[in-house]
Design a protein around this motif. Structure first.
Motif, short mmCIF file in Angstrom:
data_model
loop_
_atom_site.label_atom_id
_atom_site.label_comp_id
_atom_site.label_asym_id
_atom_site.label_seq_id
_atom_site.Cartn_x
_atom_site.Cartn_y
_atom_site.Cartn_z
N ILE A 8 96.26 73.98 90.93
CA ILE A 8 96.66 73.65 89.57
C ILE A 8 98.15 73.85 89.41
N ARG A 9 98.72 73.06 88.51
CA ARG A 9 100.13 73.18 88.14
C ARG A 9 100.22 73.04 86.63
N ALA A 10 100.75 74.08 85.99
CA ALA A 10 100.96 74.07 84.55
C ALA A 10 102.47 74.09 84.32
N ASP A 11 103.03 72.93 83.97
CA ASP A 11 104.47 72.86 83.70
C ASP A 11 104.78 73.72 82.48
N LYS A 59 110.77 69.10 89.83
CA LYS A 59 109.92 68.67 88.72
C LYS A 59 110.06 69.58 87.50
N THR A 119 101.69 77.87 89.10
CA THR A 119 100.78 77.21 90.02
C THR A 119 99.78 78.23 90.56
N GLY A 169 102.51 69.90 78.43
CA GLY A 169 101.42 68.98 78.76
C GLY A 169 100.22 69.74 79.28
N PRO A 170 99.22 69.02 79.72
CA PRO A 170 98.00 69.68 80.22
C PRO A 170 98.21 70.27 81.62
N VAL A 171 97.25 71.06 82.05
CA VAL A 171 97.24 71.60 83.41
C VAL A 171 96.88 70.46 84.36
N HIS A 172 97.70 70.27 85.39
CA HIS A 172 97.41 69.25 86.41
C HIS A 172 96.54 69.91 87.48
N MET A 173 95.48 69.22 87.87
CA MET A 173 94.51 69.79 88.80
C MET A 173 94.26 68.80 89.92
N ASP A 174 94.53 69.23 91.17
CA ASP A 174 94.30 68.38 92.34
C ASP A 174 93.29 69.04 93.26
#
Length: 155
Positions: free
Chosen positions: A143-146, A88, A93, A129-134
């Motif tokens: 969290i994953r911050a590309d 990806k 993370t 992009g934004p921080v992805h939060m699961d």
């Protein structure tokens, strides 16, 4: 009778004024301005030397282990902080444990709403992009911050 020629006279005066202004401005381009005491130095363009080598980027991305250390230092609430690359792309993370109080929630919100982006930017990366939060358990988030290397400004 004189009032019949008044608009014609006014129009003529306007044309003369515009023409005079244009002629004066045109002459000002070639007339040197009076000295103000400032010294202007001009150098002839160098035509003999080859073009200089491009300057090396000054904002090189920080090594991943240092990014991890910076994130841990700025946001001690995070657990399992990592910087890695996979199919990806590259990302920072971490795991956000359940909140422990109002201060924890304030710091978490600040981090998610731009704090983490500013932190990685200082390390030579940008977040596209934004921080992805699961949510992986009740009130436990991954969290994953590309991130991608920041491009140096074009001069």
């Amino acid at each position: 009778m004189a009032s019949k020629y008044l608009p014609l006279l006014g129009g003529t005066a306007l044309v003369v004024a515009i023409g005079g202004f244009w002629f004066t401005q045109r002459g000002a381009e070639s007339t040197p301005m009076p000295s103000t005491g400032a010294v202007v130095v001009t150098a002839p363009a160098a035509t003999e030397s080859p073009s200089p080598a491009p300057a090396p980027p000054t904002n090189l991305p920080t090594a991943p282990d240092k990014v991890i250390a910076h994130v841990r230092q700025a946001y001690p609430l995070l657990e399992k902080v990592d910087f890695s690359c996979d199919t990806k792309g590259c990302a920072v993370t971490a795991t956000i444990p359940p909140p422990t109080g109002d201060e924890f929630l304030r710091v978490r919100q600040e981090m998610l709403l731009g704090g983490l982006a500013r932190l990685v930017e200082a390390d030579g990366y940008r977040m596209p992009g934004p921080v992805h939060m699961d949510e992986i358990e009740s009130n436990l988030f991954h969290i994953r911050a590309d991130v991608v290397p920041a491009q140096p400004p074009v001069s």
